[in-house]
Enzyme design. Structure first.
Site, PDB file in Angstrom:
ATOM      1  N   LYS A 161       0.974  -1.459  -0.206  1.00  0.00           N
ATOM      2  CA  LYS A 161       0.069  -0.215  -0.323  1.00  0.00           C
ATOM      3  C   LYS A 161       0.796   1.808   0.371  1.00  0.00           C
ATOM      4  CE  LYS A 161      -2.383   1.840   4.532  1.00  0.00           C
ATOM      5  NZ  LYS A 161      -3.033   2.098   5.170  1.00  0.00           N
ATOM      6  N   LYS A 163       1.215   5.201   0.363  1.00  0.00           N
ATOM      7  CA  LYS A 163       0.271   6.242   0.715  1.00  0.00           C
ATOM      8  C   LYS A 163       0.431   7.828  -0.756  1.00  0.00           C
ATOM      9  CE  LYS A 163      -0.022   5.715   4.949  1.00  0.00           C
ATOM     10  NZ  LYS A 163      -2.050   6.319   5.716  1.00  0.00           N
ATOM     11  N   GLU A 213      -7.981   3.694  -0.273  1.00  0.00           N
ATOM     12  CA  GLU A 213      -8.480   3.963   0.994  1.00  0.00           C
ATOM     13  C   GLU A 213      -8.842   4.594   1.501  1.00  0.00           C
ATOM     14  OE1 GLU A 213      -5.544   1.994   3.317  1.00  0.00           O
ATOM     15  OE2 GLU A 213      -6.455   2.772   5.878  1.00  0.00           O
ATOM     16  N   ASP A 238     -11.954   3.931   6.262  1.00  0.00           N
ATOM     17  CA  ASP A 238     -10.513   3.654   7.464  1.00  0.00           C
ATOM     18  C   ASP A 238     -11.401   4.316   8.539  1.00  0.00           C
ATOM     19  OD1 ASP A 238      -8.540   3.584   9.134  1.00  0.00           O
ATOM     20  OD2 ASP A 238      -7.016   4.403   8.228  1.00  0.00           O
TER      21      ASP A 238
HETATM   22  C1  NPQ Z   1      -4.010   4.293   7.663  1.00  0.00           C
HETATM   23  N1  NPQ Z   1      -1.525   3.655   9.308  1.00  0.00           N
HETATM   24  O1  NPQ Z   1      -3.688   3.259   7.760  1.00  0.00           O
HETATM   25  C2  NPQ Z   1      -2.533   4.404   8.865  1.00  0.00           C
HETATM   26  C3  NPQ Z   1      -2.234   6.610   8.484  1.00  0.00           C
HETATM   27  C4  NPQ Z   1      -1.591   6.590  10.361  1.00  0.00           C
HETATM   28  C5  NPQ Z   1       0.448   2.640   8.924  1.00  0.00           C
HETATM   29  O2  NPQ Z   1      -0.806   3.415   7.144  1.00  0.00           O
HETATM   30  C6  NPQ Z   1       0.795   8.236  14.304  1.00  0.00           C
HETATM   31  C7  NPQ Z   1      -0.446   8.068  14.621  1.00  0.00           C
HETATM   32  C8  NPQ Z   1       1.209   8.369  13.245  1.00  0.00           C
HETATM   33  C9  NPQ Z   1      -1.458   7.234  13.449  1.00  0.00           C
HETATM   34  C10 NPQ Z   1       0.943   7.139  10.748  1.00  0.00           C
HETATM   35  C11 NPQ Z   1      -0.632   3.237   8.033  1.00  0.00           C
HETATM   36  C12 NPQ Z   1       0.234   7.612  12.203  1.00  0.00           C
HETATM   37  C13 NPQ Z   1      -1.098   7.196  12.264  1.00  0.00           C
HETATM   38  C14 NPQ Z   1      -0.206   7.059  10.137  1.00  0.00           C
HETATM   39  C15 NPQ Z   1      -2.339   6.444  11.584  1.00  0.00           C
HETATM   40  O3  NPQ Z   1      -4.236   5.385   7.742  1.00  0.00           O
HETATM   41 MG    MG Z   2      -5.926   4.642   6.730  1.00  0.00          MG
END
Ligand code: NPQ
Ligand code: MG
Length: 367
Positions: A161, A163, A213, A238
């Site tokens: 995945k 970003k 997402e 999400d």
């Molecule tokens: C998501 N996580 O799916 C989250 C986003 C995310 C692994 O992609 C601190 C606290 C930092 C919460 C960074 C992944 C963060 C956070 C990313 C959440 O959207």
């Molecule tokens: Mg997410």
């Protein structure tokens, strides 16, 4: 279940590498650990709230306030006999799901340890290994992104995945398809787009992504339904899905075809299982999200991921992608086939390194 004492700790750990999303750059993770003591046993929970209110409105400080002022006194007074009673006992407190989840998930760990069985078993799990995927942040160049994708594929991860945000989306996906072919690939926008970007998002349809997402605002289920009607690519929600009720509304509205489950966002395991079951009943697959957890929260996530409708690889990856050393021994490791073995000991089944935990602690309080 007997709870004599609740200990809270605020920790700060450096991340192995910077993690950039559409809402910012993360170099450290600051988080609250919960330790429950009772019946000669100890159990752990991790609050996924960050220092900053960017992924969600909760922060470490709001969670500390809500746990110490409201939730911990309720938990100590209510003396639950089963962890499924904990989330309903917090009903008077509106919102603050991450604070609630930290305590509730620690109660599930304590209950499983009291029974002497793995957490996965009391949650209703059916798997001994889970499929692991990676979440790759926004990079400074496409070449750097390509290097990272190559490393993760070589490690065996079952899905990639990336970003995305406006200006870092179609070109990044095209580059990955050109260089790496037909790999299991998806994108996560963390709410960076609006319905005005629908044409741009529709350009992603040509790349056969597994899903996109949370493209739109966290409060906006109805615009996601409009967008889904225009896209061939499945939408996965999400941030929007903070309760089983919203999950049902989103499914009924056609706002998504997949849901990402994060127990912190939903208030714990009870509500996560409800969303899992609801999705199963409607034919939607789910997968487990990630919040840059330490090994303690990561272990909880592994156990929940063993439920039958977690049929897609999750964002639950090896410890060493995030924290070296981790707070647990041994760390979470990913096998060459991209799977993680579910710990077989009682409760979360991992040992907490108390010395390492103490060194990372900024603040502590006992209730
Ligand atoms: C998501 N996580 O799916 C989250 C986003 C995310 C692994 O992609 C601190 C606290 C930092 C919460 C960074 C992944 C963060 C956070 C990313 C959440 O959207
Ligand atoms: Mg997410």
């Amino acid at each position: 279940m007997k709870i004599d004492r609740i200990e809270l700790r605020l920790l700060r750990l450096p991340l192995v590498r910077v993690f950039e999303t559409s809402f910012g750059r993360q170099t450290h993770k600051t988080f609250i650990l919960v330790r429950l003591l009772g019946d000669g046993l100890e159990a752990w929970g991790e609050c996924v709230a960050d220092e900053t209110p960017y992924y969600s409105s909760e922060t470490t400080d709001t969670a500390w306030h809500i746990i110490t002022g409201f939730l911990a006194p309720t938990l100590l007074a209510s003396a639950p006999t089963h962890p499924r009673e904990v989330f309903p006992s917090f009903h008077a407190v509106r919102g603050h799901n991450m604070a609630k989840a930290a305590l509730e998930m620690a109660c599930w760990d304590l209950y499983a340890r009291t029974e002497g069985v793995p957490l996965s078993q009391v949650l209703g799990g059916v798997r001994t290994r889970i499929a692991s995927g990676v979440s790759i942040g926004i990079h400074d160049s496409l070449d750097q992104l390509a290097d990272r994708v190559r490393i993760e594929l070589e490690a065996g991860y079952r899905r990639v995945k990336i970003k995305v945000k406006p200006g870092w989306d179609v070109d990044a996906v095209r580059m990955i398809r050109e260089r790496f072919g037909d790999i299991p690939l998806m994108v996560d926008a963390n709410a960076a787009y609006t319905l005005d970007d629908a044409d741009r998002l529709a350009e992603l349809d040509q790349f056969g992504l597994m899903m996109i997402e949370q493209p739109l605002d966290y409060e906006d289920v109805s615009d996601h339904a409009r967008l889904q009607a225009r896209l061939a690519t499945p939408i996965c929600l999400d941030e929007s899905i903070h309760s089983p009720r919203v999950a049902k509304d989103a499914i009924d509205a056609g706002a998504c075809r997949i849901i990402n489950i994060k127990p912190g966002r939903l208030g714990g395991f009870l509500e996560s299982i409800r969303v899992h079951d609801l999705c199963a009943a409607h034919g939607l697959p789910v997968w487990h999200g990630g919040m840059l957890e330490s090994g303690i929260g990561r272990a909880h996530n592994i156990h929940l991921s063993t439920l039958p409708n977690f049929t897609l690889p999750g964002d639950v990856a090896a410890s060493k992608r995030y924290f070296v050393p981790d707070l647990i021994v041994p760390p979470v490791e990913v096998a060459p086939d991209g799977t993680i073995g579910v710990p077989t000991g009682a409760g979360i089944g991992v040992a907490v390194d108390l010395e390492r935990t103490a060194r990372a602690t900024l603040r502590a309080e006992t209730l």
